[in-house]
Design a protein around this motif. Structure first.
Motif, PDB file in Angstrom:
ATOM      1  N   UNK A 114      44.723  52.455  86.810  1.00 11.88           N
ATOM      2  CA  UNK A 114      45.381  52.187  88.092  1.00 11.88           C
ATOM      3  C   UNK A 114      44.639  51.101  88.867  1.00 11.88           C
ATOM      4  N   UNK A 115      43.340  51.254  89.056  1.00 10.57           N
ATOM      5  CA  UNK A 115      42.592  50.255  89.823  1.00 10.57           C
ATOM      6  C   UNK A 115      42.643  48.889  89.142  1.00 10.57           C
ATOM      7  N   UNK A 163      51.111  34.034  93.708  1.00  7.72           N
ATOM      8  CA  UNK A 163      49.693  33.862  94.023  1.00  7.72           C
ATOM      9  C   UNK A 163      49.186  35.125  94.718  1.00  7.72           C
ATOM     10  N   UNK A 164      47.879  35.261  94.754  1.00 11.20           N
ATOM     11  CA  UNK A 164      47.292  36.443  95.362  1.00 11.20           C
ATOM     12  C   UNK A 164      47.416  37.662  94.469  1.00 11.20           C
ATOM     13  N   UNK A 165      47.358  38.848  95.076  1.00  8.79           N
ATOM     14  CA  UNK A 165      47.479  40.097  94.334  1.00  8.79           C
ATOM     15  C   UNK A 165      48.880  40.221  93.741  1.00  8.79           C
ATOM     16  N   UNK A 166      48.948  40.568  92.467  1.00  2.92           N
ATOM     17  CA  UNK A 166      50.240  40.559  91.775  1.00  2.92           C
ATOM     18  C   UNK A 166      51.119  41.746  92.159  1.00  2.92           C
ATOM     19  N   UNK A 170      55.387  48.997  98.557  1.00  2.00           N
ATOM     20  CA  UNK A 170      56.794  48.874  98.960  1.00  2.00           C
ATOM     21  C   UNK A 170      56.934  48.079 100.252  1.00  2.00           C
ATOM     22  N   UNK A 171      55.865  47.961 101.012  1.00  2.00           N
ATOM     23  CA  UNK A 171      55.868  47.188 102.252  1.00  2.00           C
ATOM     24  C   UNK A 171      55.397  45.748 102.050  1.00  2.00           C
ATOM     25  N   UNK A 172      55.114  45.405 100.799  1.00  2.00           N
ATOM     26  CA  UNK A 172      54.711  44.034 100.494  1.00  2.00           C
ATOM     27  C   UNK A 172      53.251  43.744 100.726  1.00  2.00           C
ATOM     28  N   UNK A 173      52.403  44.785 100.784  1.00  2.00           N
ATOM     29  CA  UNK A 173      50.977  44.605 101.031  1.00  2.00           C
ATOM     30  C   UNK A 173      50.158  44.965  99.799  1.00  2.00           C
ATOM     31  N   UNK A 174      48.980  44.338  99.630  1.00  2.00           N
ATOM     32  CA  UNK A 174      48.083  44.764  98.547  1.00  2.00           C
ATOM     33  C   UNK A 174      47.630  46.195  98.772  1.00  2.00           C
ATOM     34  N   UNK A 175      47.373  46.903  97.692  1.00  2.00           N
ATOM     35  CA  UNK A 175      46.900  48.276  97.782  1.00  2.00           C
ATOM     36  C   UNK A 175      45.412  48.306  98.109  1.00  2.00           C
ATOM     37  N   UNK A 176      44.992  49.370  98.778  1.00  2.00           N
ATOM     38  CA  UNK A 176      43.568  49.623  98.966  1.00  2.00           C
ATOM     39  C   UNK A 176      42.996  50.077  97.633  1.00  2.00           C
ATOM     40  N   UNK A 183      45.675  57.781  93.529  1.00  2.00           N
ATOM     41  CA  UNK A 183      46.155  58.176  94.840  1.00  2.00           C
ATOM     42  C   UNK A 183      46.965  57.125  95.569  1.00  2.00           C
ATOM     43  N   UNK A 184      46.690  55.855  95.294  1.00  2.00           N
ATOM     44  CA  UNK A 184      47.416  54.782  95.982  1.00  2.00           C
ATOM     45  C   UNK A 184      48.913  54.816  95.683  1.00  2.00           C
ATOM     46  N   UNK A 185      49.273  55.264  94.504  1.00  2.00           N
ATOM     47  CA  UNK A 185      50.687  55.274  94.107  1.00  2.00           C
ATOM     48  C   UNK A 185      51.217  56.693  93.959  1.00  2.00           C
ATOM     49  N   UNK A 186      50.427  57.679  94.379  1.00  2.00           N
ATOM     50  CA  UNK A 186      50.743  59.078  94.086  1.00  2.00           C
ATOM     51  C   UNK A 186      52.076  59.529  94.675  1.00  2.00           C
TER      52      UNK A 186
END
Length: 278
Positions: A114-115, A163-166, A170-176, A183-186
């Motif tokens: 995942x990471x 470009x940037x994080x691929x 769902x909000x168009x932001x990179x994941x933590x 957990x980020x996609x849980x």
């Protein structure tokens, strides 16, 4: 100490700060496990706590800084390794929202964790050759992975960043980015799992890490290439990956082909669209 263990040192150094080496025994390890990893599995405690501390104590004992000690490892149940059949995966994939379908498509096609997936940059994703270069890996060693055409179709949909994080939320932001967790996609993952009728409890519970088990089972069943399985999967040792040699039924390769999954690189056409190359 292996590179993959070094990243677990900071919380351990903070926890054991002020203690003498002679004070770090099995009782101290049990207390540390309760404090640092109260909900962790035995395998996680072994990997993130006992293995790095053992390495430190062994080196200290060799230098005569403390007496040798053998720390007790947690017993890990390896009887059940859950993986999805092609039919189960297709039912699950049909329930995924678009942003998660891209992520799961990459994971099932490449075996990335995942990471590793959520940290992938567009600049190291090569759609034209169906490859990606993972920089932020579990064991600290960057590696090139590859994925079949069926996975490319899941990943390369409208709106994929150039470009940037691929992979974005769902909000168009990179994941933590977090270690050793899905957990980020849980939340979205669990909703799709429920709609697909897959297990949410017990030894056959389907989690984001089940996707990696599935990739390894599928890949080896079709290729019978253990060396490449190790290289692409990025395992620190062969023992972990060896279980996938024995899990698949004889008809799995053909069933995968019926659903469009072909991990045999020499049998799949590469796109000739130069604009797709990065």
């Amino acid at each position: 100490m292996a590179d993959g263990e070094e990243r677990f040192l900071d919380p351990l150094l903070r926890h054991f700060a002020g203690k003498k080496l002679s004070e770090i025994d099995n009782a101290a390890i049990n207390a540390a496990a309760q404090k640092l990893y109260p909900k962790a599995s035995p395998a996680t405690i072994n990997r993130q706590l006992i293995t790095p501390i053992s390495a430190i104590l062994n080196m200290a004992a060799e230098d005569k800084l403390c007496d040798p000690i053998r720390l007790r490892r947690r017993k890990v149940d390896t009887k059940v390794t859950r993986w999805l059949t092609p039919e189960e995966f297709e039912a699950f994939a049909a329930e995924l929202p678009p942003h998660l379908a891209r992520i799961i498509g990459f994971m099932i096609g490449s075996g990335a964790r995942v990471r590793e997936t959520l940290s992938l940059q567009a600049s190291t994703f090569y759609q034209g050759t169906r490859q990606a270069y993972l920089v932020d890996t579990k064991n600290g060693h960057p590696r090139m992975v590859e994925f079949p055409e069926r996975a490319r179709q899941m990943i390369c949909t409208k709106g994929l960043p150039e470009k940037g994080t691929l992979f974005l939320s769902s909000r168009g932001n990179p994941y933590e980015l977090r270690d050793n967790t899905g957990g980020q996609i849980k939340t979205a993952f669990n909703k799709a799992r429920h709609r697909a009728g897959l297990e949410s409890k017990g030894p056959r519970k389907v989690t984001p890490h089940t996707i990696r088990h599935t990739w390894a089972t599928w890949f080896y069943s079709q290729t019978q290439d253990f060396g490449k399985l190790l290289d692409l999967g990025g395992w620190a040792d062969a023992d972990t990956a060896n279980i996938y040699r024995k899990m698949a039924p004889e008809d799995l390769p053909e069933r995968l082909l019926q659903h469009g999954w072909d991990f045999r690189r020499g049998h799949q056409p590469h796109t000739s669209n130069l604009r797709a190359l990065r």
